[in-house]
Design a protein around this motif. Sequence first.
Motif, short mmCIF file in Angstrom:
data_model
loop_
_atom_site.label_atom_id
_atom_site.label_comp_id
_atom_site.label_asym_id
_atom_site.label_seq_id
_atom_site.Cartn_x
_atom_site.Cartn_y
_atom_site.Cartn_z
N ASP A 3 -11.36 17.56 -4.57
CA ASP A 3 -11.63 16.36 -3.78
C ASP A 3 -10.96 15.14 -4.42
N TYR A 6 -5.34 20.07 4.20
CA TYR A 6 -4.96 20.07 2.79
C TYR A 6 -5.88 21.05 2.07
N PHE A 11 -12.33 30.11 11.95
CA PHE A 11 -11.83 31.36 12.51
C PHE A 11 -12.52 31.78 13.81
N THR A 31 -18.71 24.23 11.47
CA THR A 31 -18.40 25.50 12.14
C THR A 31 -17.31 26.24 11.38
C1 LIG Z 1 -10.75 23.45 -1.23
S1 LIG Z 1 -11.77 22.62 -0.08
C2 LIG Z 1 -10.69 21.35 0.61
C3 LIG Z 1 -11.40 20.20 1.27
C4 LIG Z 1 -10.47 19.07 1.76
N1 LIG Z 1 -9.46 19.55 2.67
C5 LIG Z 1 -9.82 18.37 0.58
O1 LIG Z 1 -8.60 18.59 0.33
O2 LIG Z 1 -10.51 17.61 -0.10
C6 LIG Z 1 -11.81 23.81 1.25
C7 LIG Z 1 -12.81 23.42 2.32
O3 LIG Z 1 -12.66 24.34 3.41
C8 LIG Z 1 -13.94 24.69 3.87
N2 LIG Z 1 -13.76 26.01 4.48
C9 LIG Z 1 -13.43 27.16 3.85
N3 LIG Z 1 -13.32 28.16 4.74
C10 LIG Z 1 -13.58 27.62 5.96
C11 LIG Z 1 -13.62 28.13 7.28
N4 LIG Z 1 -13.40 29.42 7.53
N5 LIG Z 1 -13.93 27.29 8.29
C12 LIG Z 1 -14.18 25.98 8.05
N6 LIG Z 1 -14.16 25.42 6.82
C13 LIG Z 1 -13.86 26.24 5.79
C14 LIG Z 1 -14.85 24.66 2.66
O4 LIG Z 1 -16.21 24.47 2.99
C15 LIG Z 1 -14.26 23.48 1.88
O5 LIG Z 1 -14.92 22.27 2.19
#
Ligand SMILES: C[S@@+](CC[C@H](N)C(=O)[O-])C[C@H]1O[C@@H](n2cnc3c(N)ncnc32)[C@H](O)[C@@H]1O
Length: 247
Positions: A63, A154, A140, A137
């Motif tokens: 983050d 990202y 996928f 949600t």
């Molecule tokens: C590594 S974090 C990145 C968060 C943000 N994009 C950032 O760069 O700060 C990955 C995020 O993807 C979410 N995530 C992982 N798999 C997911 C899915 N299948 N559907 C929705 N969100 C998902 C997780 O809950 C997490 O908040």
Amino acid sequence: MRFSLLPKLYNSPARRLFPPFHRRILFNYMSTGLPQLGKIGLFQCEFSDSWDKCWDEGLTPWDLGSPTPVLVHLHNTGSLPKGRALVPGCGSGYDVVAVACAERHVVGLDMSDIAIKKAIELTSSSPNAEHCTFLKTDFFTWSPDQLFDLIFYYTFFCAIEPELRSLWAKKMSNLLKPDGDLITLIYPVDDHEGGPPFKVSVADYEEALHPVGFEATQISENELAIAPRKGREKLGRWRRSLHRASL
Ligand SMILES: C[S@@+](CC[C@H](N)C(=O)[O-])C[C@H]1O[C@@H](n2cnc3c(N)ncnc32)[C@H](O)[C@@H]1O
């Protein structure tokens, strides 16, 4: 060895907290051995729980605590499509609110309930909050009523297991309008083993995106990457070229 590499990958002040997060996620990856469709269901509940725990315990070394600089730059220079935008895996939602405006409604989606609550809390006082929607949600399995003009994300591709990348690409293709823009930050481009985050390359993206008809319109070094990620991060822009699609 693997754990000692992880701080370098996300590079945030919370990096010392990364190993427990990684162990938990890795455990869940290893505990799935089902055929692909069944596996997604399992991922949904196991991963949702794991990501939620990361958020709950503040183990969020990815983050930035602010919007992604290159996205802000693209927004400020008028280089992003207007209309409807999607940020899958939006985490704290900084990117969602940063590019929301009267001409662009942005949907932030995350499977973690805690991330979505945090995003709503962080962004609700922004003047752009009325142009955002946050949804808890699974990327996928989600099917929205309307398609998107822009999808940006990202540290999401590197967070999913490599064998799900073709499904990831198919989903991107199903969510975007035929002439929509997919903007990817390709990170981490290196050669570490294991994950998440899994190592990625432009070739990995091409392998996933070409079969569903996407062609790169731009691949360049992200000069606006935060200092610890410089040299390991590329900006990729993709569009559908329908004659190439085989799915
Ligand atoms: C590594 S974090 C990145 C968060 C943000 N994009 C950032 O760069 O700060 C990955 C995020 O993807 C979410 N995530 C992982 N798999 C997911 C899915 N299948 N559907 C929705 N969100 C998902 C997780 O809950 C997490 O908040």
